[in-house]
Write a protein that holds these residues in place. Structure first.
Motif, PDB file in Angstrom:
ATOM      1  N   UNK A 217       0.847  -1.185   0.000  1.00 55.80           N
ATOM      2  CA  UNK A 217       0.000   0.000   0.000  1.00 55.80           C
ATOM      3  C   UNK A 217       0.879   1.230   0.000  1.00 55.80           C
ATOM      4  N   UNK A 218       0.545   2.157  -0.851  1.00 54.93           N
ATOM      5  CA  UNK A 218       1.326   3.377  -0.888  1.00 54.93           C
ATOM      6  C   UNK A 218       0.359   4.551  -0.783  1.00 54.93           C
ATOM      7  N   UNK A 219       0.685   5.513   0.051  1.00 52.27           N
ATOM      8  CA  UNK A 219      -0.292   6.586   0.231  1.00 52.27           C
ATOM      9  C   UNK A 219      -0.309   7.489  -0.997  1.00 52.27           C
TER      10      UNK A 219
ATOM     11  N   UNK B   8      -0.724  11.073  -2.803  1.00 55.08           N
ATOM     12  CA  UNK B   8      -0.451  12.456  -2.378  1.00 55.08           C
ATOM     13  C   UNK B   8      -1.759  13.189  -2.063  1.00 55.08           C
ATOM     14  N   UNK B   9      -2.777  12.919  -2.860  1.00 52.72           N
ATOM     15  CA  UNK B   9      -4.082  13.543  -2.647  1.00 52.72           C
ATOM     16  C   UNK B   9      -5.128  12.437  -2.693  1.00 52.72           C
TER      17      UNK B   9
ATOM     18  N   UNK C 231      -9.861   1.965   1.872  1.00 51.91           N
ATOM     19  CA  UNK C 231      -8.416   2.164   1.947  1.00 51.91           C
ATOM     20  C   UNK C 231      -7.895   2.753   0.636  1.00 51.91           C
TER      21      UNK C 231
ATOM     22  N   UNK D 127      -4.972   5.391  -0.380  1.00 50.31           N
ATOM     23  CA  UNK D 127      -3.789   4.608  -0.730  1.00 50.31           C
ATOM     24  C   UNK D 127      -4.013   3.943  -2.078  1.00 50.31           C
TER      25      UNK D 127
END
Lengths: 510, 306, 360
Positions: C7-9, C11-12, C344, C348
């Motif tokens: 999982x990668x967040x 930016x917006x 999620x 993400x």
């Protein structure tokens, strides 16, 4: 350089790269640290220093590149692994547990038998040896910031590190404590321990470090022997241009706009600081600075002045001569108070709201609300004006606050407050975590505003900043405020002495 | 009258026991900084799993284990959602309770109206012959004694071992724990699963010992009371024990009211434990300093290592 | 070299995913449901038809659908305003019960009264009773900092016992063979039917009015703005001088009042008398409706229709497939689980990363 490589480097990084969504935090960074060397990592906020250190400490994994330890290639999978190699780290934001005691905090970072009694005496041994006096059985929340840092250092030293990473260690220390810290660090280096010293303070690095690697936008922009450089040449490496100049127009202080009269407030927070008999006048056209290490009542004083905490006696705070101590934040704003808090995300701005929505937070007084309803057109207009007049780099008024860099969000918040033409503006830590360009811009805005006759109160940990913009400076320690002295009649050293407070007394005792 | 007192005290212990298990379980979870509002659901699922196991001819011990596993399974769903997928802990806990109510009712249709035989009372020699108190405290079933042993164990681990220290540390500052190299998410998973298992065991006690039969929604708010107990106890095990018996006493009072000569509508008497929960919450929460000093500082806040 | 999903967040936050997630959650619930039916030995196709098609294939079915969606929507609208302000009213079921009890008490007391004042009076009584019941939680929260989740829940249990006490005591039908229920309400204490021959009545109009009202309040009013700030960043609300106490009182009174009105709609509508239970868990289901509807009025309307269909489907499955109607609760919980899980992806996104990567 060639001589250094004949001996095995303690630590060598080759082509270390780390990408985050939208940014390359470190781009192919090379670095060599020799045994017993004090090596500076220099760079401004956002240059990628912290990310690089986290990779060395195993808290973050690089996307590419190789780390060599004592000549051998290694993969540092976790902080545990880093500690086993002999790497210790003292964090900028301490990694301590407030409700636990010193010895419990240390025990958590050590492997081996869980025996708090023998550990306590080991802590006392180490702290004696390096002049880092701490009491093992005190709770961390009762310690000053300087004492907490000593706990972090002692915790590292108990693991006999071969490399100690110090992340911005002096940002929270008084000038005296900095001197003591340097003595400890030099002692450690002379015993063979390498030290990676991360900072953006040029003077310190010139005093302390043997070598410096400079980072700019994630890349190595140069290496230097700091003792042979001037602050100007180091700054050139750090920001790529020379330091921007500020213009200071002459200003004449007028009548008292903000008066603080024997402000006393008992803290409700068991970890907080009580304010005692704080007195200060801020005149029209004057910038008054409050120096001091955070945790000495700054947060409490700001809350009491802004109205986030109301006071029992309304006469403790006067705005334009009118008692406002009993009024909440909104009512004080109605009377011409502006306030920029130190936390931008979550207090000065709502992270998940757009800039337009964040404008309404305090600027709803500028006819952004009609009757019970929001006036969407005017809100947008106000946000646009703020973005353009204050050079906020963003995707537009609809951009969420959290998508902005620290410097740009701070410019937006400062702009939002200034555009409301306050009589009195209070700013806490105006340039914390902000890049040099934005910091200069914000300081210039404050100077210009004062020239227009606004009374400004600035709280900052950066003494240089205060001396740059203020007319008078007072010091807050342990909830009491010293008398404000004109900048022309005092020095950084004298203010530093006043900041000493608890730490200085302890230093004398030890 | 003395007989009544002994009976009331004994009933108080029994009625408090499911709360002891569930609240101690939630305590472990919350100490790690995770708040799981799904206690009611986990207890219900534990109750039906235990009942179904025993009613199918298995031993009571197998029932207790089944109850614990069922509670743990539900806690696992919660953990995946909140700890891995970063879902809001409050909303997910509520979902867990609603789901648990639905699931237990669905599965439980087949077992409605059946009964099983619970644990026998075990008298502790000598102690049980103490007048009044002996009969109340030392003539109980094994699960009551078990709950007290569990309390002792948890107190010991929490305050005298590195494991307990680590659990408290993670609950206070996951960022610090992560920075010095502890696997915060894994620790929170374990604490959540342990909490779920104990809630399941608490439910099992209700369905196979206390009642012992399966009735739809039989936990009747005890899960929520257990949650309130952790606040009431300001996250300290000894006070959980005290609080659990206090509420056990309230519950027993309705059944012993007539014997004690109290003439109030049973409907109004039934409100008593819930009213008491509110009163207790108000009294404890009034003092924010106590809460601040004892509550795990990161309670309910998500943590994601980066 | 191995790969792993990580999982990668973002930016917006993704706006698209905000709308896709509820649809995805509904789809996942459906798939899980069909698998469950299959496992229970029922044909998934048949089960789908019984659950989602049969209940609304005629006018009667559609009116029943709206009849059940109406209280869910009304309650969820109020709850959503509170949830946005981070005020967690979980006890709408209790406020509904108290609203029903107050209105019912009037109906019983003024039985036989003619004229058009009784029903409006019942509405006011229900609104006030629901708001007052939630007001207790507001008082305890703002004065003593007592957690509103637990207080509203405890008050729900108390409300249920209170209604039980009423219908088995003061409001019991004297000629009711000792059943714990009140007399049947008179004509003037009942909502007029909208379509003769069905049970759909004028209480639905209240919901229709509440939808635009809550939309304006939430999205366009300054008060709504303050509530949203209060929920998103409490420190920012304090900084701006928005009162937390006001937010707590406003949201609890509003959500309690709307739940109370929903209670009146039940007893003065399809039920027509006071009984020990006046709601099949609408107060709890509305929590799910509010979340699945993204705390947005339009989303809530859609979510309440979905949830209402689950109620009808559960009843239909009980009759046609001999499955316990508790399956409704099971699906409600699943729906919320899947929503929370798919959510999620709003913040993400998934990325393939090399596990052995990092060092060459």
């Amino acid at each position: 350089m060639t001589i250094a490589l004949q001996q095995h480097a303690r630590l060598r990084l080759q082509g270390i790269t780390k990408r985050y969504p939208g940014v390359v935090a470190n781009d192919s960074v090379d670095l060599t640290v020799m045994p017993g060397e004090i090596h500076a990592i220099l760079g401004e906020n956002g240059a990628g220093k912290s990310t690089l250190m986290k990779m060395i400490y195993g808290a973050v994994r690089p996307d590419a590149g190789q780390i060599f330890w004592d000549g051998h290639p290694v993969q540092i999978a976790s902080p545990m692994a880093a500690r086993q190699l002999g790497i210790g780290m003292v964090f900028q934001h301490f990694s301590l547990f407030e409700t636990l005691t010193v010895v419990e905090n240390v025990a958590l970072a050590l492997e081996g038998k869980f025996d708090l009694t023998s550990l306590a005496s080991r802590i006392e041994d180490v702290s004696d040896r390096y002049g880092l006096s701490i009491e093992p059985h005190r709770h961390v929340h009762s310690l000053s910031v300087g004492e907490r840092q000593r706990v972090e250092i002692v915790r590292c030293l108990l693991q006999n590190p071969k490399l100690l990473i110090m992340d911005e260690p002096t940002s929270v220390l008084t000038p005296q404590a900095v001197i003591r810290l340097f003595i400890t660090l030099r002692q450690l280096a002379s015993e063979g321990c390498s030290i990676l010293y991360i900072s953006h303070k040029l003077d310190e690095i010139r005093q302390l470090c043997d070598r410096a690697t400079v980072l700019r936008s994630g890349k190595v922009s140069g290496e230097a022997n700091p003792a042979e450089e001037t602050p100007a040449t180091l700054a050139q490496l750090m920001i790529g241009t020379s330091l921007p100049e500020m213009s200071r127009q002459p200003r004449t202080p007028g009548e008292v706009k903000l008066a603080i009269k024997r402000l006393t407030r008992q803290t409700q927070d068991p970890f907080g600081v009580s304010l005692a008999q704080v007195r200060l006048d801020v005149h029209a056209g004057e910038i008054v600075g409050i120096a001091g290490v955070s945790g000495n009542g700054q947060a409490e004083l700001m809350a009491a002045l802004s109205g986030e905490q109301t006071l029992a006696d309304k006469h403790m705070v006067l705005l334009d001569g009118q008692p406002v101590g009993h009024l909440d934040a909104g009512s004080r704003r109605n009377l011409g108070l502006g306030f920029v808090p130190e936390e931008r995300l979550g207090r000065g701005a709502v992270p998940d709201m757009s800039l337009a929505e964040n404008a309404v937070l305090t600027a709803h007084r500028q006819a952004l609300v009609q009757g019970p309803l929001l006036s969407m057109g005017r809100i947008r207009q106000f946000a646009l004006q703020c973005i353009s007049s204050f050079g906020v780099k963003c995707a537009g008024p609809q951009a969420p606050a959290r998508s902005l860099s620290g410097g740009n969000l701070q410019k937006f918040i400062v702009g939002r407050e200034i555009l409301q033409s306050p009589h009195v503006l209070i700013v806490a830590q105006p340039t914390w975590g902000v890049d040099v360009g934005a910091a200069t811009f914000i300081r210039q805005q404050l100077l210009d505003l004062a020239a227009k006759g606004v009374a400004i109160l600035v709280v900052s940990e950066e003494l240089e900043e205060l001396f740059q913009i203020c007319d008078r400076i007072a010091v807050l320690t342990g909830g009491t405020l010293s008398e404000a002295k004109p900048v022309s009649e005092t020095t950084i050293e004298e203010i530093g002495m006043l900041m000493g407070g608890v730490d200085a007394q302890e230093g004398e005792a030890a | 009258m003395l007989d009544h007192t002994t009976a009331l005290l004994a009933a108080t212990m029994a009625a408090g026991t499911p709360l002891v298990y569930a609240a101690l379980g939630e305590l472990i979870t919350e100490k790690s900084g995770v708040v799981n509002l799904g206690v009611e659901g986990m207890m219900l699922v534990g109750a039906i799993a235990a009942f179904a196991t025993v009613a199918s001819g298995n031993s009571l011990l197998a029932g207790v284990i089944a109850g614990g596993l069922a509670g743990m399974l539900l806690a696992l769903v919660f953990a995946v959602l909140t700890l891995t997928l970063m879902a809001n802990q409050y909303a997910t806990g509520l979902a867990l309770s609603i789901f648990g109510i639905g699931l237990s009712a669905f599965v439980g249709k087949a077992w409605l109206g059946m009964t099983v035989t619970g644990f026998q009372k075990v008298s502790i020699p000598l102690l049980s012959s103490i007048p009044v108190l002996g009969g109340a405290l030392f003539q109980q079933d094994m699960m009551v004694y078990g709950s007290i042993a569990l309390f002792a164990l948890i107190s010991l681990v929490l305050y005298k071992t590195k494991t307990g220290l680590l659990l408290r540390a993670v609950g206070e500052s996951p960022d610090s724990a992560h920075a010095i190299g502890y696997p915060v998410v894994r620790i929170r998973y374990l604490a959540t699963l342990a909490g779920g298992a104990l809630c399941g065991v608490g439910g099992a006690y209700l369905s196979i010992v206390y009642t012992p039969m399966w009735v739809e929604n039989m936990v009747a708010g005890r899960g929520w009371i257990a949650l309130a107990l952790t606040v009431f106890a300001t996250w300290r095990p000894a006070r959980i024990l005290l609080g659990a018996y206090l509420f056990g006493g309230m519950t027993s009072l309705q059944f012993h009211a007539q014997g004690l000569g109290i003439a109030i509508s049973p409907y109004l008497l039934s409100m008593l434990p819930y009213l008491a929960t509110i009163v207790v919450l108000v009294v404890i929460s009034r003092n924010p300093q106590t809460i601040r000093l004892h509550a795990p500082a990161s309670l309910g806040k998500p943590f994601r290592p980066n | 070299m191995t790969f792993r999903l990580q999982l990668e967040s973002r930016p917006v936050a993704s706006r698209t995913m905000r709308y896709v997630a509820p649809v995805l959650a509904a789809a996942l619930t459906l798939v899980t449901g069909l698998v469950l039916f299959y496992a229970l030995g029922k044909s998934p196709v048949e089960a789908f038809k019984v659950f989602f098609v049969d209940p609304i294939k005629d006018l009667n079915g559609i009116t029943e659908w709206l009849l059940k969606a109406s209280p869910l929507c009304l309650i969820a609208l109020g709850l959503a305003v509170g949830f946005r302000a981070n005020v967690w009213n979980i006890g709408a079921e209790g406020q509904l019960t108290m609203g029903a009890a107050a209105a019912g008490a009037l109906a019983v007391h003024f039985d036989g009264a003619t004229g058009h004042w009784l029903l409006p009076a019942m509405l006011v009584a229900g609104l006030v009773a629901g708001a007052a019941w939630a007001g207790i939680a507001a008082l305890l929260r703002s004065r003593f900092n007592a957690n509103e989740i637990l207080v509203t829940l405890m008050l729900t249990y108390i409300a249920t016992f209170f209604l039980g006490y009423l219908v088995d005591g003061p409001l019991k039908d004297p000629n009711g063979q000792n059943f714990p229920q009140s007399i049947l309400f008179g004509e003037s204490a009942l909502f007029p039917l909208l379509i003769e021959g069905t049970r759909l009545n004028a209480s639905t109009l209240i919901t229709l009015l509440a939808i635009p009202f809550v939309w304006v309040l939430m999205m366009r009013s300054f008060v709504g703005y303050q509530l949203r700030v209060s929920g998103l960043a409490q420190d920012a609300a304090v900084y701006a001088g928005f009162s937390r106490t006001k937010a707590i009182w406003m949201t609890l009174l509003l959500s309690g009042g709307l739940a109370g009105l929903a209670g009146v709609g039940e007893v003065a509508g399809p039920i027509g008398q006071l009984q020990p239970s006046v709601s099949p868990g609408y107060g709890f289901a509305a929590i799910i409706v509010a979340f699945v509807g993204r705390l947005h009025p339009v989303g809530i309307v859609l979510a309440s229709l979905l949830m209402s269909l689950l109620y009808l489907g559960g009843e239909s499955a009980q009759i046609a497939l001999q499955l316990p109607n508790a399956i409704t609760g099971l699906f409600q919980g699943l729906l919320l689980f899947f929503l929370l899980g798919t959510d999620v992806f709003v913040n993400y996104h998934l990325r393939l990363v090399r596990v052995s990567g990092g060092q060459k």
